[in-house]
Design an enzyme around this catalytic site. Structure first.
Site, PDB file in Angstrom:
ATOM      1  N   GLU A  38       0.839  -1.203   0.000  1.00  0.00           N
ATOM      2  CA  GLU A  38       0.000   0.000   0.000  1.00  0.00           C
ATOM      3  C   GLU A  38       0.870   1.246   0.000  1.00  0.00           C
ATOM      4  OE1 GLU A  38      -1.585   3.477   1.744  1.00  0.00           O
ATOM      5  OE2 GLU A  38      -0.557   2.047   3.051  1.00  0.00           O
ATOM      6  N   ASP A  42       0.762   3.838  -3.147  1.00  0.00           N
ATOM      7  CA  ASP A  42       0.405   5.242  -2.945  1.00  0.00           C
ATOM      8  C   ASP A  42       1.297   6.153  -3.787  1.00  0.00           C
ATOM      9  OD1 ASP A  42      -0.933   7.442  -1.292  1.00  0.00           O
ATOM     10  OD2 ASP A  42       1.174   7.787  -0.838  1.00  0.00           O
ATOM     11  N   ASP A 111      -6.919   1.183   0.865  1.00  0.00           N
ATOM     12  CA  ASP A 111      -5.548   0.695   1.035  1.00  0.00           C
ATOM     13  C   ASP A 111      -5.290  -0.528   0.160  1.00  0.00           C
ATOM     14  OD1 ASP A 111      -5.099   2.685   2.857  1.00  0.00           O
ATOM     15  OD2 ASP A 111      -5.145   1.393   4.628  1.00  0.00           O
ATOM     16  N   GLU A 114      -4.645   0.538  -3.443  1.00  0.00           N
ATOM     17  CA  GLU A 114      -3.280   1.065  -3.581  1.00  0.00           C
ATOM     18  C   GLU A 114      -2.257  -0.070  -3.525  1.00  0.00           C
ATOM     19  OE1 GLU A 114      -3.136   5.641  -2.174  1.00  0.00           O
ATOM     20  OE2 GLU A 114      -3.079   4.181  -0.543  1.00  0.00           O
TER      21      GLU A 114
END
Length: 222
Positions: A38, A42, A111, A114
């Site tokens: 994650e 991001d 999350d 990502e």
């Protein structure tokens, strides 16, 4: 919904199935989980969206591009995309999270999406991850109107009311629930004239206020 079904919807065939499985594993399930993926995803998402906006809007200044990107990569946007992909049905969650509705929790779904971007990057490189992000975000990018959306919902609502010489809205925190690291906020947006009250939810008070303001603006302009 299985992990492979999620991958098919994203349009990526994983050479390493372990990356896909890890991306869909919440920390409550055990180790390895998707926390590190994650973090990586991001950064990949930020870069891909920045590039897409840079090319789509060649005349926009940096500040406007940054605001547009923020609206596209926040938890609410990611959550909506994750719901459309039915990611919650493919998540591996611990017993406690399963019982408490973790498969529907916006923060967990955002999350996980990502993490999937991070997994695709590790599996096939940045261009593969960028292609998936571009495809997934194409409908959202097509709807963007910089003159309208470079300002957040609270600002647009305030300007709409000011332009009609109406009192400014008030925001009231109704409830804050959950552990410190995964709180959920409920906020009311109250307008005196015309009389209107909307409620927004989010992972922060700021996000909940924006959601409530957006609902109010949509009702006022319907």
């Amino acid at each position: 919904m299985t992990a492979s079904s999620v991958a098919r919807q994203l349009g990526h065939s994983f050479s390493d199935p372990l990356l896909l499985r890890t991306a869909l594993t919440h920390r409550s399930f055990g180790i390895p989980n998707n926390e590190r993926l994650e973090f990586l995803g991001d950064g990949i998402l930020d870069c891909a969206i920045a590039a897409a906006l840079f090319h789509r809007f060649p005349d926009l200044p940096e500040g406007d591009l940054s605001r547009l990107r923020a609206n596209l990569v926040n938890q609410d946007a990611l959550h909506q995309l994750a719901v459309g992909l039915n990611i919650g049905d493919a998540l591996r969650l611990g017993e406690g999270e399963l019982k408490s509705g973790g498969a529907l929790r916006p923060s967990i779904l955002a999350d996980a999406l990502e993490a999937l971007f991070g997994a695709i990057y590790l599996d096939a490189g940045f261009l593969a991850a960028q292609a998936v992000i571009d495809k997934l975000y194409a409908p959202l990018l097509a709807k963007l109107k910089p003159g309208e959306f470079q300002k957040d919902a609270k600002t647009r609502l305030q300007e709409w009311l000011q332009g009609r010489k109406k009192p400014l809205p008030r925001y009231q925190l109704l409830e804050a629930t959950g552990a410190a690291h995964e709180q959920r906020f409920e906020v009311a947006c109250e307008i005196e004239s015309p009389l209107l009250r909307t409620v927004g939810h989010g992972s922060s008070r700021r996000i909940a206020e924006q959601v409530a303001a957006d609902k109010a603006l949509k009702e006022l302009t319907a």
